[in-house]
Write a protein that holds these residues in place. Sequence first.
Motif, mmCIF file in Angstrom:
data_model
loop_
_atom_site.group_PDB
_atom_site.id
_atom_site.type_symbol
_atom_site.label_atom_id
_atom_site.label_comp_id
_atom_site.label_asym_id
_atom_site.label_seq_id
_atom_site.Cartn_x
_atom_site.Cartn_y
_atom_site.Cartn_z
ATOM 1 N N UNK A 200 4.807 45.009 38.466
ATOM 2 C CA UNK A 200 6.085 45.257 37.778
ATOM 3 C C UNK A 200 6.279 44.296 36.602
ATOM 4 N N UNK A 201 5.176 43.896 35.985
ATOM 5 C CA UNK A 201 5.214 42.921 34.902
ATOM 6 C C UNK A 201 6.088 43.411 33.739
ATOM 7 N N UNK A 202 6.058 44.699 33.442
ATOM 8 C CA UNK A 202 6.866 45.222 32.331
ATOM 9 C C UNK A 202 8.355 44.964 32.559
ATOM 10 N N UNK A 203 8.822 45.203 33.771
ATOM 11 C CA UNK A 203 10.231 44.973 34.078
ATOM 12 C C UNK A 203 10.581 43.495 33.983
ATOM 13 N N UNK A 204 9.670 42.639 34.443
ATOM 14 C CA UNK A 204 9.911 41.202 34.339
ATOM 15 C C UNK A 204 10.022 40.772 32.873
ATOM 16 N N UNK A 205 9.186 41.342 32.020
ATOM 17 C CA UNK A 205 9.223 40.994 30.597
ATOM 18 C C UNK A 205 10.532 41.453 29.965
ATOM 19 N N UNK A 206 10.986 42.662 30.325
ATOM 20 C CA UNK A 206 12.244 43.169 29.764
ATOM 21 C C UNK A 206 13.416 42.299 30.199
ATOM 22 N N UNK A 207 13.469 41.974 31.495
ATOM 23 C CA UNK A 207 14.580 41.179 32.006
ATOM 24 C C UNK A 207 14.551 39.766 31.433
#
Length: 319
Positions: free
Chosen positions: A52-59
């Motif tokens: 879920x790296x993409x979500x971590x980057x967005x947050x």
Amino acid sequence: MGSFEGHVIPGTLFLLVGLWHLRCGIKNYLAAPQAFVSRVWHPAPLPGHWSRLELYIIVAGSFLDMTLVELGVGTGFRPIENGGVAPGQLNNFEHASMLLMFFVLGCAVLVSETTSLLPLPQGACHIIAALAFLCEGLLFSLHSTAHHGLEPRYHLLLALCIATCVACALLAAACPHSFLLDAVGSAAIAMQGLWFWQTAMSLYGPFIPSGCHLEPDTVYCDSEASEHRGMALAVLQFIALLASTLVLALVYYGMAARTAPRSSLDYIRATHAVNCIEGKVSECDNKGDIMPGSLDEHESSVMDMDAAVEDTSLLSSKS
């Protein structure tokens, strides 16, 4: 966001997310076009929760940009003066509110995907994403500063990308199996990132148009001719980046199609052929395997396929 860093940081985030979505969308579609579903985020090929790296980057990216860059928390942050919002902080509050929407989007998707606390229905995440892009579009369309000069022209062109993102997100909520909507939306996000970078270079960096200069937070031109020249250059830059994004998407699609399963390519061609028949198109290109003289044969073959499917369903129901 009225600075070089204020444009480069969100531009980098938009560019990375847009290219990642474009790559994953094309890969998923060519792998199984009949089962394609548009997604707000795509898991990374990493073990465990790192997928879920993409979500971590967005947050994390939106939160850090909102607090450290825009609001300057910890570096003399004074949001209130004389019982009201500090005039010098109003512009930063506008940009922070936009980043807040993307922070909420990332948190909502993360909680929905990882826990049972927020069981969102299909399409809800796309609507939340559309709302985040809508707030971004309102910000750059109704900005409290720089209503004249070059900056509004760059913001207007950015608003076109944002409007495309809003439309694609809303339509994807209603048509989640449309690959074209997903691809256009992903390309629009990447285009946003490129245009943020171009805006930073042209308004706050080394590419300020000739006859214009930065003082102190916006670009002023010495003459009307210089301003018109800068506006014309902005349109040319936008078209060049748009063409580059389109070429990049087509090249990657072509490269990915070379390694796609034969069954997927046959399904895409067959879908195109059926669309030509159902749309009563009298002429299709040779890639669709439909020629004017063989249209009746394709219609009969499609009817035979439908009849076979019906017979199979009847036999299975009797058994």
